[in-house]
Design an enzyme around this catalytic site. Structure first.
Site, PDB file in Angstrom:
ATOM      1  N   ASP A   1      -9.000   3.807  -1.457  1.00  0.00           N
ATOM      2  CA  ASP A   1      -9.824   4.085  -0.286  1.00  0.00           C
ATOM      3  C   ASP A   1     -11.151   4.737  -0.672  1.00  0.00           C
ATOM      4  O   ASP A   1     -11.343   5.941  -0.538  1.00  0.00           O
ATOM      5  CB  ASP A   1      -9.039   4.960   0.692  1.00  0.00           C
ATOM      6  CG  ASP A   1      -7.791   4.243   1.184  1.00  0.00           C
ATOM      7  OD1 ASP A   1      -7.724   3.010   1.013  1.00  0.00           O
ATOM      8  OD2 ASP A   1      -6.893   4.902   1.721  1.00  0.00           O
TER       9      ASP A   1
ATOM     10  N   GLU B   1       2.474   5.320  -3.748  1.00  0.00           N
ATOM     11  CA  GLU B   1       2.380   6.402  -4.754  1.00  0.00           C
ATOM     12  C   GLU B   1       3.671   7.202  -4.889  1.00  0.00           C
ATOM     13  O   GLU B   1       3.962   7.633  -6.016  1.00  0.00           O
ATOM     14  CB  GLU B   1       1.206   7.320  -4.403  1.00  0.00           C
ATOM     15  CG  GLU B   1      -0.150   6.652  -4.507  1.00  0.00           C
ATOM     16  CD  GLU B   1      -0.461   5.735  -3.329  1.00  0.00           C
ATOM     17  OE1 GLU B   1       0.178   5.915  -2.276  1.00  0.00           O
ATOM     18  OE2 GLU B   1      -1.296   4.846  -3.478  1.00  0.00           O
TER      19      GLU B   1
ATOM     20  N   ASP C   1       0.862  -1.186   0.000  1.00  0.00           N
ATOM     21  CA  ASP C   1       0.000   0.000   0.000  1.00  0.00           C
ATOM     22  C   ASP C   1       0.902   1.241   0.000  1.00  0.00           C
ATOM     23  O   ASP C   1       2.120   1.126   0.122  1.00  0.00           O
ATOM     24  CB  ASP C   1      -0.866  -0.058   1.273  1.00  0.00           C
ATOM     25  CG  ASP C   1      -2.045   0.890   1.231  1.00  0.00           C
ATOM     26  OD1 ASP C   1      -2.248   1.549   0.193  1.00  0.00           O
ATOM     27  OD2 ASP C   1      -2.760   0.967   2.241  1.00  0.00           O
TER      28      ASP C   1
END
Lengths: 973, 558
Positions: free
Chosen positions: A611, A538, A535
């Site tokens: 999310d 980015e 996760d």
């Protein structure tokens, strides 16, 4: 939020432009185009071009005297000059690949600095082969080449313009509007640049220089050339301006798809031109957007710079391999055309033109460039139960116990960040997780797996071996200047980031997953039954600009973060997956879920849409986003069931399970602040409905797995929107709420609104479609037709296209691995000519033995005898006849139908055959060359009739034929 | 629960029971009689929905809609499989467990898988089960002895309360008489002095005093409100600081936390220094703060503690009494001993004395026998009489209240929704159980409040209290599940504490205490499955029912 403009018109425009963002919780965290210097410059260029359209002429041209053909003559290189800066040198190279894909590369040569040119290295699966047959013809004013089925690629020299034609019709036009602009590296002027303009835009810059001969093209001011601030952050821009603008037009294509990830419809709405749907361009800049808006062009977690353009005549693709922040404007100047402008902050021009002409061709062409999604472990297609967080080893055991008590199938239990001590991933919080290995073994004892999160931010803590190792290896991302390790703030507090662009980091990272003690520290508190979730890649940095790294951070090779930002997220799952493959005695297929992705990420695992919120809007747009990912080469995709944030009411949760059960990746997840919502906690009737949905998913695993095989070889997506399956039917081009599953013939339309009891489904052809649950026959029409199907809470609109044979396994089990010896049911849905076909692919689902031919790949065919009404249903091998296309990435040398996997399922039989749509009650049903079979027949309408109503159903009881063997069953009228 | 063995080589031919020998496989003995063919070798599904050939029973194909034709296979999704488990106890399992390649622990005879795939381990399983039952029995025996002392305590308590009640009842009737008498005196005394008092009250001194008092009270009210608000805000910030969710990545929140930390002189939470310093620096900081506080107080003024104390006294001053005192003080030498005489008289003589005194104090001055005294003397006297009456009435009320409480306690004592049918929980009222989990210590004081205390500094949060604001709701905290009826052991196996301190961005904290029979009152496990909703798991002898009671209940299976 911002200062409104001076005139009424401007203020209206500003209001419009901020409208979508004002709905976001923290809109101010992320830039709009007008707050981004290079985007502002790019859009200003486009508006100048529009104003001066009569006299506008691109300053870039090819110097024919420098043109040189490659030996095989399918590529040429030449110098390009800009009339604005005659002294600056650019190079152009145009290559034609074997499959007709054209690659156009342009770079600045001998500049003050070097543009980033390694994006393709990360995105492409291998260096593409240039054609040996296709040869350029070089003329005085252009170079042209004709190939394939009526294709012609034309490169005009002055100004530079690249055109793909098919049958004389323009398919793709590059720089047709003259918006190509590669800002060369320059020295910062001694005189300070004009005052940085307001963030509103640059159109109305005051003229500060008396004479600027380039102002017609570049604008009067040096808008944000050397420094730029946003929300308190300053980007030092040590290399100055280096953006790239490019117009790519599709004069004969009215729909464009792709460039994920954005929360919007599949057919991309306009962002510019007359009355645009959105006011900001689509942004590609991987970002951790908190509570993202369900309809916006805002960038999200991943970026794939691939766009499909589609019309009833043809499908083409453009793939612009650039790793920096990119904004894409979309407009339709006419009802049949699309214009796009791609504005990137840095990097070379590296454009692949995918000629199609069908969607399947475009998928194959893109797959040859970036690879396909490999066949995942079979269990990964089961149901995944996640929550932030299951709080202890006993909690995990308790959740498993409850699933088993309720007889609800589930394959994977997930652990989010709270398993780790102080968010030092790999390090168990031993207070709550005192016996992690025992826990994993307890889960594995029922044939299940676990997935545990490992994020890329690393706590700065000397007692953390991962930090120590990374620091010693010197493989951490550096802050501006390139000397000091970059320090940012994430879950653990003060953190550093491994620079995965540094090859030295790869073996270090992969080795961490070794459950056995090796020479380097590794995760010995784990087993081979644990897989990984990456996760925040980015990367998400809580105290960074736009919740990510500063653009002037420095990576391996001295490249700035701005150059590689969108690529950054893909390497972590790659090296993680490598670690999972390498950790055991026998190599097993990895599973890594990633949130961030780039072109090529499909090679390393699954992704999800991040999310999302527990709202109907997010449920609906999540489905469109998974379709957009699917057609952009990222087929193993899904969105969090239930919505990450919020507490969905039972009705919404049930509908969301339907959405999830018909997505390639099926996971329920929930935020720390939410109530527990595992399906066993629901009251009746919701609990029973969700149990049925889970069991439906498991019964269909053979269909999903067969679809995954196909995508792993062909690149065709697993879930397919209408334009992919019916490319000639314009009614379906904007459809994105119903879709097909693989080539199975299943058409599904999950309900994503409250209080629904029936739903409209579009049938695109003159064919019968059957309700999966009731066998109700619906008749489509050649021009397309809407039908209404029941869709109460316990029902999902699920139709079988006439002509399909579906293999299912109907026995409920606790986990998918416990189904491997269960018998099959075949559902034969006859088409209006009483025919049907289907496929089934099986392998061990765990190892890579499928690449050695340890597979079973069957075709089932039902045909009506030419004369008479006898229907013959047969099973035959497909692998032997298709060794080259049986499994991904390798051609099988031979295929042995008696391979050891086939033998291991030798006793697995077909226990039931259901034939839907027979014309009349059979007189006999028998195995060809064998015994009579028991059967039941319930009369109903036939496949070829015009009448609607429940179709006739023949149920053949236990024909005792093996699923992996050749056989035929004769149904005599 | 967990299957304990993977079947490595499952022979599939065995997975298909084809002959009649296995027709009755998996049939529950209670239903055995119904598994027989009719004369035509047909069989009817148990729900009577369908007739099928007898050969179709347990042929590994689901014919009946209710799944009853496949008790021995996994063919029907709704089926149930019976394991005989000879040597242990028979068990029913979902048909999804049949022939799935795993040996079920519940099926210790191995009959859920193809013959030979799973060994029969019923001997071991049975023995382990019996040992477990025996261990539980022993525990229960010991525990129930302790429990019987709780029951005895309740009986003693019952007697005590009954004593309290009868004593209080007697007391009340006497006190009522006394109150009536004092009321009479006060009324009459006041009739005389009221007029004079009114005159005094118009003195500027008294009026100023009154308005200062009003000002003091108002100031105090405002101050308290301000303090409470500031405390509440500080709590919010404190809670924000320690609980805020970095996932929100909300720079405004981060900003707020940092400003607060700066204001409050705290290290940044989550930062390396903060963690390193958290423990060590706290004390020093405290000391430093103390120093600055005390050195800033000007001479002659009160410290915060003194102020708190004095203010309380000041605010409760009875200004009428003060006025009277003041008069007394001014004219101390003229004070007439007559007026104090009541203090020396026996109660029985006071009425007569009052009559006499009224007569004297009215007529003597008029006749010039004594000097007309300050009428303040009269006021003071009336005031004293009123005070005496008030005190007596308060005393009576208290006794009545004590009586009510005692009565209520007695009725709660054996209320099934209160301390249980035998009053066995009474003994544990206020007993505090706690568990140290490292970072926090969790505590529940039964029938009172649950708390979370930070072990390394930080706030203590209430996790919830029994809703006892209204006395009749005091015991609404037992197991709220509709399946648990008051009086049943399940009912007493859970206590719910709600309305604790509110979580930042979350609900009010709450706790469910799960209790089972054990020889000690103790907490073993604390879990927070959802944010701010805690589960305390522990034991208590109060749940150890005597053996005969426990064993008289039939046990159906494992």
């Amino acid at each position: 939020m911002k200062v409104l403009g001076t005139s009424a018109l401007t203020s209206t425009l500003v209001l419009l432009s901020i409208l979508p963002q004002t709905l976001a919780v923290k809109a101010g965290d992320f830039r709009t185009c007008s707050q981004s210097g290079f985007c502002r410059r790019g859009r200003a260029l486009a508006s100048r071009a529009k104003e001066g359209i009569a006299s506008w002429r691109s300053p870039y041209s090819v110097d024919p005297s420098t043109l040189s053909l490659s030996p095989e003559q399918s590529s040429f290189a030449a110098a390009v000059t800009s009339s604005l800066y005659p002294d600056v040198k650019f190079s152009l190279e145009v290559r034609l690949h074997e499959d007709g894909v054209a690659r156009v590369r342009m770079d600045e040569v001998d500049g003050l600095k070097k543009r980033y040119d390694e994006a393709a290295r990360w995105a492409l699966v291998a260096e593409p082969q240039v054609s040996q047959d296709i040869k350029w013809t070089i003329g005085k004013t252009d170079a042209r080449v004709a190939y394939g089925k009526g294709f012609e690629l034309l490169v005009e020299f002055a100004p530079l313009r690249v055109v793909l034609r098919k049958g004389g019709k323009e398919q793709v036009v590059v720089n047709g509007r003259g918006l190509l602009h590669m800002e060369h590296f320059r020295q910062k002027a001694e005189e300070p640049a004009p005052v940085e303009p307001s963030e509103e835009g640059s159109d109305e810059q005051t003229v500060l220089k008396v004479e600027n001969v380039r102002a017609w093209f570049e604008g009067e001011s040096e808008d944000a050339y050397w420094e730029e601030s946003f929300s308190g952050w300053t980007d030092s821009k040590p290399k100055g301006p280096e953006s790239l603008s490019l117009d790519i037009d599709f004069p004969n294509h009215a729909h464009v798809y792709g460039i994920p990830q954005h929360a919007t419809s599949l057919s991309l709405p306009t962002t510019t031109g007359e009355d645009p749907f959105f006011n900001d361009p689509y942004r590609l800049y991987n970002a951790d957007v908190f509570e993202y808006v369900a309809s916006a062009t805002t960038s999200l977690y991943g970026s794939i710079p691939l766009m499909h353009a589609h019309s009833a005549d043809s499908t083409v693709g453009v793939f612009h391999v650039v790793g920096s922040e990119t904004w894409i404007d979309v407009a339709h100047s006419s009802a049949k055309s699309t214009e796009t402008q791609w504005i990137s902050e840095s990097g070379i021009l590296d454009l692949f033109i995918l000629p199609g002409p069908t969607p399947a061709d475009v998928f194959a062409q893109y797959a040859r460039l970036t690879g396909t999604a490999p066949l995942p472990a079979h269990w990964a297609l089961g149901y995944h139960q996640c929550r932030w967080n299951y709080v202890s080893t006993d909690d995990v055991r308790g959740v498993q116990k409850r699933f088993d008590e309720e007889d609800m199938p589930v394959d994977v239990f997930w652990l989010d960040i709270e398993y780790s001590e102080g968010h030092k991933y790999f390090m168990w919080d031993k207070k709550s997780f005192p016996d992690p290995v025992d826990m994993m073994n307890d889960v594995a004892a029922v044939g299940r797996k676990m997935v545990v999160i490992v994020d890329p931010h690393i706590k700065r803590s000397d007692d953390y071996p991962v930090y120590k190792l990374a620091q010693e290896l010197d493989v951490l991302v550096k802050q501006k200047g390139g000397e000091t390790d970059y320090d940012g703030w994430c879950w653990p507090g003060s953190s550093v980031w491994v620079d995965f662009f540094n090859p030295k980091s790869w073996a270090f990272w992969s080795s961490l997953f070794n459950p056995k003690q090796g020479s380097q520290w590794s995760w010995t508190d784990s087993t081979e039954d644990v897989y990984i979730w990456n996760d925040m890649n980015e990367p998400s940095v809580f105290n960074g600009p736009e919740i990510t790294m500063p653009k002037d951070n420095v990576h391996y090779g001295g490249w700035e973060h701005r150059d590689i930002h969108n690529i950054n997220g893909m390497i972590l799952p790659n090296v993680t997956a490598r670690g999972l493959v390498e950790r055991g005695e026998i190599a097993k297929r990895p599973f890594v879920l990633t949130r961030s992705f780039f072109a090529g990420s499909q090679r390393y695992g699954a992704m999800w849409t991040g999310d999302n919120l527990g709202t109907w809007e997010h449920m609906a747009v999540g489905l469109k986003m998974t379709l957009a990912n699917s057609i952009a080469g990222m087929p193993f995709t899904g969105s969090d069931v239930g919505g990450f944030f919020g507490n969905p009411e039972p009705e919404m949760l049930v509908r969301w399970y339907h959405v999830g059960a018909f997505a390639p990746f099926f996971r329920a997840h929930a935020h720390l602040d939410t109530k527990r919502r595992e399906p066993y906690l629901l009251d009746e009737p919701y609990k029973g409905i969700v149990r049925d949905i889970l069991r439906l998913r498991y019964s269909m695993l053979p269909i999903w797995y067969t679809a995954f095989r196909e995508t792993s070889v062909t690149g065709l997506p697993i879930i397919r929107p209408h334009y992919v399956v019916f490319p000639n039917d314009p009614n379906g081009f904007a459809l994105d709420d119903q879709y097909f599953i693989g080539s199975s013939g299943l058409l599904v339309k999950p309900v994503t609104r409250p209080d629904v009891t029936e739903e409209t489904v579009y049938l695109p052809e003159n064919q019968v479609y059957y309700d999966y649950f009731t066998n109700q026959a619906y008749r489509g029409a050649a021009k397309g037709k809407n039908i209404v199907v029941p869709a109460a809470l316990h029902q999902i609109p699920l139709l079988i296209r006439g002509g399909s044979i579906l293999p299912t396994r109907e026995r409920p089990r606790r986990a998918s691995s416990l189904m491997k010896n269960d018998p099959f049911t075949l559902r034969v849905a006859l088409d209006n000519k009483s025919r049907a076909r289907g496929e089934l692919y099986l392998d061990d689902g765990v190892t890579f033995s499928h690449k050695d031919g340890q597979i079973v790949w069957r075709e089932f065919v039902a045909e009506k005898e030419k004369k008479g009404k006898t229907v013959r249903l047969s099973s035959r091998d497909l692998a032997g006849a298709n060794t080259a296309t049986a499994v991904e990435s390798v051609a099988l040398a031979t295929y042995d139908p008696q391979n050891s996997f086939a033998r291991s399922i030798g006793g697995v039989r077909v226990e039931k055959i259901v034939v839907v749509g027979l014309i009349s009650k059979p007189s006999s049903v028998s195995v060809e060359g064998g015994s009579q079979l028991q059967w039941e027949y319930v009369a109903g309408v036939a496949a070829g009739e015009k009448k609607e109503g429940v179709a006739s159903v023949l149920t053949i009881k236990d024909p005792r034929v093996d699923v992996a063997s050749d056989w035929a069953i004769v149904i005599k009228a | 629960m967990l299957p304990w063995l993977h079947v490595l080589s499952l022979s599939l031919s065995l997975a298909v029971p084809a002959n009649t020998a296995s027709t009755l496989l998996g049939v529950n003995p209670k239903l055995l009689a119904r598994y027989a063919p009719d004369a035509a070798q047909k069989w009817t599904c148990l729900d009577r929905s369908k007739q099928i050939p007898w050969t179709a029973v347990n042929d590994d194909y689901c014919d009946c809609p209710d799944g009853s034709d496949e008790p021995g296979s996994s063919a029907c999704s709704t089926g149930v499989f019976w394991c005989a488990n000879d040597g242990h106890i028979g068990a029913s399992i979902h048909s999804s467990r049949v022939n799935d390649g795993l040996c079920e622990y519940e099926c210790c005879d191995g009959s859920d898988e193809a013959s030979g795939a799973c060994p029969n381990i019923c001997k071991e399983v049975g023995e382990a089960y019996r040992n477990k039952v025996e261990a539980e029995r022993k525990l229960r025996k010991t525990g129930s002895k302790i429990r019987s002392t709780y029951v005895a305590y309740a009986q003693k308590e019952k007697k005590r309360l009954e004593g309290v009640i009868s004593a209080a009842e007697k007391d009340i009737s006497e006190k009522e008489k006394e109150v009536a008498r004092l009321k009479d005196i006060a009324d009459r005394t006041e009739a005389i002095s009221a007029e004079e008092l009114e005159r005094k009250k118009s003195s500027p001194l008294y009026i100023t005093l009154l308005s200062q008092s009003t000002a003091l009270k108002s100031l105090r009210r405002e101050h308290e409100a301000a303090v409470a608000r500031s405390k509440a805000l500080e709590d919010i910030l404190d809670s924000l600081r320690s609980n805020y969710n970095p996932n929100y990545q909300d720079m405004a929140v981060l900003e707020a936390v940092r400003s607060y930390e700066y204001q409050a002189n705290l290290p940044h939470i989550g930062s390396a220094e903060a963690e390193a310093n958290e423990e060590g620096s706290d004390e020093e900081d405290e000391e430093a703060k103390e120093d600055t506080k005390s050195s800033e107080i000007p001479e002659g003024e009160w410290s915060a503690e003194e102020l708190e104390h004095q203010l309380d006294t000041l605010v409760h001053t009875d200004y009428v009494s003060l006025l009277v005192e003041h008069e007394k003080h001014i004219g101390a030498d003229t004070d007439d001993p007559v007026y104090d005489i009541t203090a020396y008289l026996p109660d029985s003589l006071i009425p007569q004395y009052e009559v006499l005194r009224t007569f004297l104090s009215t007529w003597l001055p008029k006749l010039g026998i004594i000097k007309a005294v300050v009428p303040g003397g009269g006021a003071a006297d009336a005031n004293k009489a009123r005070e005496a009456y008030n005190a007596a009435e308060r005393n009576l009320d208290q006794t009545k209240k004590d009586l009510d409480t005692a009565k209520e306690d007695l009725s709660d004592l054996f209320d099934v929704k209160g301390f249980g049918p035998q009053g066995e929980w009474k003994k544990l009222e206020g007993t505090c159980l706690s568990k140290d989990t490292g970072e926090y210590t969790y505590e529940v004081c039964l029938f009172d409040e649950a708390r979370q205390k930070a072990n390394h500094g930080g706030s203590t949060f209430s996790l919830g209290q029994v809703s006892n604001y209204f006395v009749f709701l005091k015991f609404s905290s037992w197991n709220t599940s509709p399946d648990a009826t008051p009086g049943s052991p399940e009912y007493y196996s859970r206590q719910v504490y709600t309305q604790g301190t509110k979580c930042w961005n979350g609900p009010h904290r709450s706790v469910t205490v799960y209790l089972s029979c054990g020889t000690e009152n103790t907490l073993n496990t604390i879990v927070e499955l959802e944010k701010c909703e805690y589960q305390f798991i522990g034991t208590t002898p109060a749940l150890c029912l005597p053996l005969d009671e426990a064993e008289s209940k039939p046990r159906d299976e494992l």
